[in-house]
Design an enzyme around this catalytic site. Structure first.
Site, short mmCIF file in Angstrom:
data_model
loop_
_atom_site.label_atom_id
_atom_site.label_comp_id
_atom_site.label_asym_id
_atom_site.label_seq_id
_atom_site.Cartn_x
_atom_site.Cartn_y
_atom_site.Cartn_z
N GLY B 313 71.61 44.55 91.04
CA GLY B 313 70.03 44.28 91.64
C GLY B 313 69.87 44.79 92.77
N ASP B 314 68.66 44.53 93.32
CA ASP B 314 68.03 45.12 94.66
C ASP B 314 68.51 46.59 94.68
OD1 ASP B 314 67.60 42.37 95.06
OD2 ASP B 314 69.01 42.20 96.74
N ASN B 315 69.39 47.07 95.53
CA ASN B 315 69.36 48.47 95.82
C ASN B 315 70.42 49.09 94.79
OD1 ASN B 315 68.94 46.85 98.09
ND2 ASN B 315 68.45 48.75 99.11
N TRP B 316 70.28 48.65 93.53
CA TRP B 316 71.29 49.03 92.53
C TRP B 316 70.91 50.59 91.86
CZ3 TRP B 316 70.93 48.89 86.89
CH2 TRP B 316 69.53 48.82 86.38
#
Lengths: 719, 719
Positions: B313-316
């Site tokens: 998630g997020d900065n994936w």
């Protein structure tokens, strides 16, 4: 109401003289007609009435037709889709057709006139790659590409007139021979049709009006192998096809049509299709031919001192009452079936005739006139619906069809029609030459324009379609509203701009259809003209999927004007914040409940400038948006109702920035309408319902009074 | 249930030692983690547990970031549509953007890197025809075509990390500085990221697991001028853009990308768009870069004798766990949030890692843990939903997030989680290495294939969309069903055919989307391969608008296989006779009520071979059709429910002609499921509901017994 006479046509029948006289008296009839299955006897013909006689031009003469099977009418038809599973691919191209109606044309070389198409790629299969087995009625494709789907477009003879076929099958006429339609484009048929008419005219001296039912080509009506309707298009030019027509077309227009130009992927150029240039050329070509031939027949009728009346239906193809050639035909009158306000206006607005006549419902047939039923109820519904439109543009005459003897057995019905006929004469006599007041002028914009005046969203005449009723309501509302209505095409706009006096444009329909416009909306001339026009003060109302074609990130090409667009699934990532309904809005002011019919899913407001008036099911149903000095209004659907009639009027006045003008000749109660006729200084307040209604009535200066109307009452006032 | 230990991660916090020990004991936890806003104190770090530490690579170091503003992360953004009303046309291209997040990039020449597009025509405006006013942040188009609409695609710096921004705004963090994301593609940032990690590793000896949250590029999340979410795409590669990336791309792939390749008409290549070649090339290019860089960081972690865990998630962006380069990264573990069965499988199916961990709900936050609420209820719902999927492919670990001290105050919740953790360990320990029995193999066919395994129809992670839920139900049903599930792309099928062991293919989505396939269905290789495959015995299930593109008279290109097509308004003239529902049908056998969610309008059966199973609202909702030895099944929509899970299973067995195989390891009651593990000779009967259920249980040979299950009970049996 005062007892009056005239403007009414009755059907009659043999051995019904005294009752006919009685009903003529009571209903004030001044014309009598025969019907399918009835004849007038000589005594009746001597009554003080015009006599209409039904006349068929291109059928009902099998003796002739059988002598010239090569002149039988033709159709281009498409087979089912056939998957190439085995080699060679054998296509039973007649599969699904009714062999009593359809015979393949082997007189003309299939290699020249037929087409085999790979529908998986759209490619035409070379004629050398297929053959026809005339014994088995199969097309054999020698090297079909495995798992591709193929269709055959074949030329066929239509050996049974569709209306005759329909009546024959529906009424179990058993052994009665099938009427074979012949094609007046062919030499023998052309000569025969004229000779026969001449003879008929001389043999029917009592006839005053020749009621053509109709001329040459039936709208497309094809049956399936079970003898049921397979394909019906009230506008379909299918039966006008022939090798002779195709040859003449090539000569006149300078290019040849392909079968696909007519077959159109199995859509057969339905009126919902954005018309191709080839199809427009073709119907123009047929219209010219029909006009020329009708003109000759009408001349014969006139030579016999009779009137020529055209029935708007059945074999009406090519007559196009709103087309360029109708005027040339010299027809005296048009008669058509009145199902609602729209069909009434379709007839009453027809130009270039001396008079128009509407055949009202119910038909005097046993399906309505049976013991225990009250036909006056259907008559009342039909009358109230149609009357709205009459107040805007009256027919000159009304009439009925079927068995008069049957109607005679229903005294309540006879009483009711006595009132209706008097009321009709009152309306027609009063406003015949008076233009009604219109506070607003609206143009319906689609691919067809004027040619399809009052004819949008129709498949089979008078039938409800789920995909159409939410659009058809617009015309029905307008048919009886105090608005000037015109029909314009995209080409009109591109070539001439928006007509000067138009306040509002309505574009309504499903994406890709001729009524929405499909690829026409990729034409930047169209979108720029309309944006400029709205910006400078015009009103644009979009219903359903207006201006829709997916292009450069927009689905509605006039999204900026409408203030809404439709989510196709590609911009779900963009948040749609503007979902809150505005507390009150001019357009929705009188509404207690909103009904958008089928509506459209996933419509969203573009931004805070859009006034969302109704948002339900996570979709904008009704919204307005400013665009310069003009406005856009979006409505997701508009089935006919009195509420929606009011909503549309409000939407139009709002779009045109004419809100202040609305309450002139206006009734506050949505069940009522006011129609004013300034040239004769009269106005009528009409109760469109069967209940007592109280309404505030506004006059032309905006002064108001409150009045009470009895069920379905009209009150006439002097201005 | 037997008390066990392990496989569970707890959040902890400062000054919470004894309670942490107590909860570790009760829930059998063997790992502790910090969370956003919490830190672990030293005493806690000394407990007998693995310690996870949250780590940010590309943000949270503003001192560095401010020194290198030119290395701030970038985005390509599109302005609003601007109508050319006056000359010159001035475009406020930042209108609607959040200026705390977005700064135009004037470091690189706009003439070179920006694009002005006439969206009315689609033409790019020559750079000499426009200029940027850097004072007013306006693009001035000197000779815009009147009434055309223009957009500006501009390169911007993203000066605030989206997750930090979201938390900051949501929690009113006031003056706390904004985390500036820097781009590890740039030289200083790259060096800094590695140096910093090295130092951090040496400074954090107690950390066992570096929990990367995550790596370099956040999924696209752009805010509007009101500081609210404007655009969110969990798959969006938006933030991976930079001039350096574009230059490197051109060098590597041999052609330059246009801004429009990224901006994509404002759709920004949403995962619902059929991906263009340029976009596929671009994300491949980014994935390679990310893999290489992650590999370096992981090596540093390993060098420090720690494990590298990735938060999904997020900065994936660019990590793509199901992509071609994930293996190379050497990551030890993936952790992600479990919202339902689908998200559980999204995590648990990830290959090439030593273990997977799911963060279960509810989060220990005050929005759920407040006085009067019972968080055990949400926990139970989450558990039952996720457990179905666990039975098919277990996670190795589960965990929780938030404030442990908050959860501690809810004893009923603590009790419930004690049961859940024991049950989880029981499942994971039992079936860890046992492949569950699958009676059928299904391939989900779309534009993305394997890359988007368990990731179809997602916009923002965990959010419901009206346009998606009726498709997402398919994955949710399958996530816990006794079926082998794989994801294949159109390209896979075209290049390699349908994989040998696949019984059923499902194609589901709205027309034009990547999940339905859009123009891919014009590729005759695809349609012919699939027609042949079904004809020879395959099963094809279409949901919504499968194989849809309007072409040669068909909307569903596999209409012949499915036995249905959709009416677009062009073939209303063709009668649709086949509307009668079949009396009983295998697919609908256990159903008491059918729910197709949003469904699709105007679907009709092609002919008498189509079995219409459900026909409502004048449209086919469910139908099947034979095609050679195979079958097509059409479903108008499939929102998740236990009923629809059963319906889908039945549809699959029916489509594959394997009806007789269905009742193996099968529960008659739709609230129950049987999962068998042949290699360990065990099976489990699961009650997915919170009510007592009685069900007939069929074993692998079809023998059956009737058993009763307590609410949400699992009964394990030896085979």
């Amino acid at each position: 109401m005062k007892k009056t006479t005239g403007r009414v046509t009755l059907p009659s029948e043999e051995n019904f003289l005294s009752e006919t006289k009685e009903l003529m008296e009571r209903w004030g009839a001044d014309a009598l007609r025969d019907s399918d299955g009835t004849k007038l006897d000589d005594e009746i013909k001597q009554l003080d009435a015009k006599i209409y006689s039904t006349y068929f031009v291109a059928r009902g003469n099998n003796e002739f037709a059988k002598k010239h099977p090569e002149e039988t009418q033709q159709l281009y038809l498409m087979s089912k889709y056939n998957t190439a599973i085995n080699q060679p691919l054998k296509i039973d191209f007649l599969d699904g057709y009714f062999l009593d109606q359809i015979k393949p044309d082997y007189l003309h070389n299939p290699k020249e006139w037929w087409e085999v198409i790979d529908r998986t790629t759209g490619e035409v299969v070379e004629p050398r790659e297929w053959d026809v087995n005339q014994q088995t009625n199969e097309v054999v494709v020698h090297h079909a590409k495995p798992w591709h789907e193929y269709t055959v477009s074949f030329l066929a003879f239509m050996t049974w007139d569709p209306t005759h076929m329909y009546n024959h099958i529906t009424n179990n006429w058993g052994d009665e021979p099938h009427d074979i339609p012949f094609d007046v484009r062919q030499p023998h048929s052309n000569q025969f049709a004229k000779d026969y008419l001449k003879q008929w005219l001389s043999e029917n001296p009592d006839t005053d009006v020749v009621r053509f039912t109709t001329f040459f080509y039936h709208f497309t009506l094809v049956f399936n192998d079970l003898g049921k309707e397979k394909f019906v298009d009230w506008f379909g030019y299918g039966a006008s096809i022939s090798v002779a027509a195709l040859e003449a077309f090539a000569k006149e227009k300078g290019y040849r049509l392909r079968p696909e130009d007519i077959v159109d992927k199995g859509y057969y150029n339905s009126t919902f299709r954005v018309p191709s240039k080839a199809y427009l050329d073709y119907i123009d070509f047929i219209q010219q031919f029909v006009a020329k031939e009708v003109k000759d027949l009408v001349a014969l009728v006139h030579d016999a001192d009779k009137e020529a009346m055209m029935f708007l239906g059945d074999n009406w193809i090519g007559t196009e009452p709103y087309g360029d050639y109708f005027k040339e035909m010299g027809i005296d009158a048009v008669v058509g079936s009145v199902g609602d306000g729209t069909t009434l206006r379709l007839i009453s607005d027809i130009p270039h005739v001396s008079y128009t006549e509407g055949r009202f419902l119910p038909y005097f047939f046993p399906d309505t006139f049976y013991k225990g039923n009250n036909p006056a109820i259907e008559a009342n519904e039909n009358w109230l619906t149609a009357r709205r439109a009459l107040m805007r543009k009256p027919l000159d005459r009304i009439g009925y069809g079927g068995y008069l003897s049957l109607a005679y057995k229903f005294p309540e019905f006879v009483n009711y029609i006595e009132k209706v006929t008097d009321e009709f004469r009152m309306i027609a006599d009063t406003i015949k030459d008076a233009k009604p007041y219109s506070g607003i002028k609206v143009a319906i914009l689609n691919s067809w324009g004027k040619l399809r005046t009052w004819q949008t969203h129709i498949v089979a005449h008078g039938k409800r379609y789920k995909q159409a009723y939410s659009y058809h309501g617009i015309l029905e509302s307008l048919s009886g509203s105090a608005a000037d209505v015109m029909f314009i095409s995209f080409t009109d706009v591109i070539e001439n701009g928006v007509p000067e006096d138009v306040d509002v444009i309505i574009n309504a329909g499903d994406e890709g259809t001729s009524f929405s416009g499909g690829a026409s909306w990729s034409d930047t001339r169209l979108t720029t003209i309309l944006r400029e026009w709205v910006y400078n003060g015009g009103g644009f109302i979009g219903v359903g999927e207006p201006s829709a074609i997916h292009h450069e990130g927009r689905y509605f090409q006039l999204a900026t004007v409408l203030g809404v667009d439709k989510e196709l699934g590609f911009s779900l990532s963009t948040n749609k914040y503007f979902t809150e309904e505005i507390v009150s809005h001019f357009i929705a002011e009188d509404m207690t409940e909103l009904n958008f019919g089928e509506g459209v899913k996933n419509v969203y407001a573009l931004g805070e400038n859009t006034d969302v008036i109704s948002y339900t099911d996570e979709s904008v149903q009704l919204a307005s948006s400013p665009f310069g000095k003009g406005r856009g209004v979006y409505i997701s659907g508009l089935p006919y109702s009195q509420e929606n009639t009011r909503l549309l009027m409000r939407a139009m006045y709002y779009a045109a920035h004419k809100e202040a003008e609305m309450k002139k000749w206006f009734a506050s109660n949505i069940n009522c309408e006011v129609h004013a006729y300034p040239s004769i200084q009269k106005y009528a307040v009409v109760n469109n319902s069967n209940d007592i209604q109280e309404t505030v009535v506004y006059d032309g200066k905006g002064n108001n009074t409150t009045i009470t109307l009895q069920p379905s009452e009209i009150v006439w006032e002097e201005d």
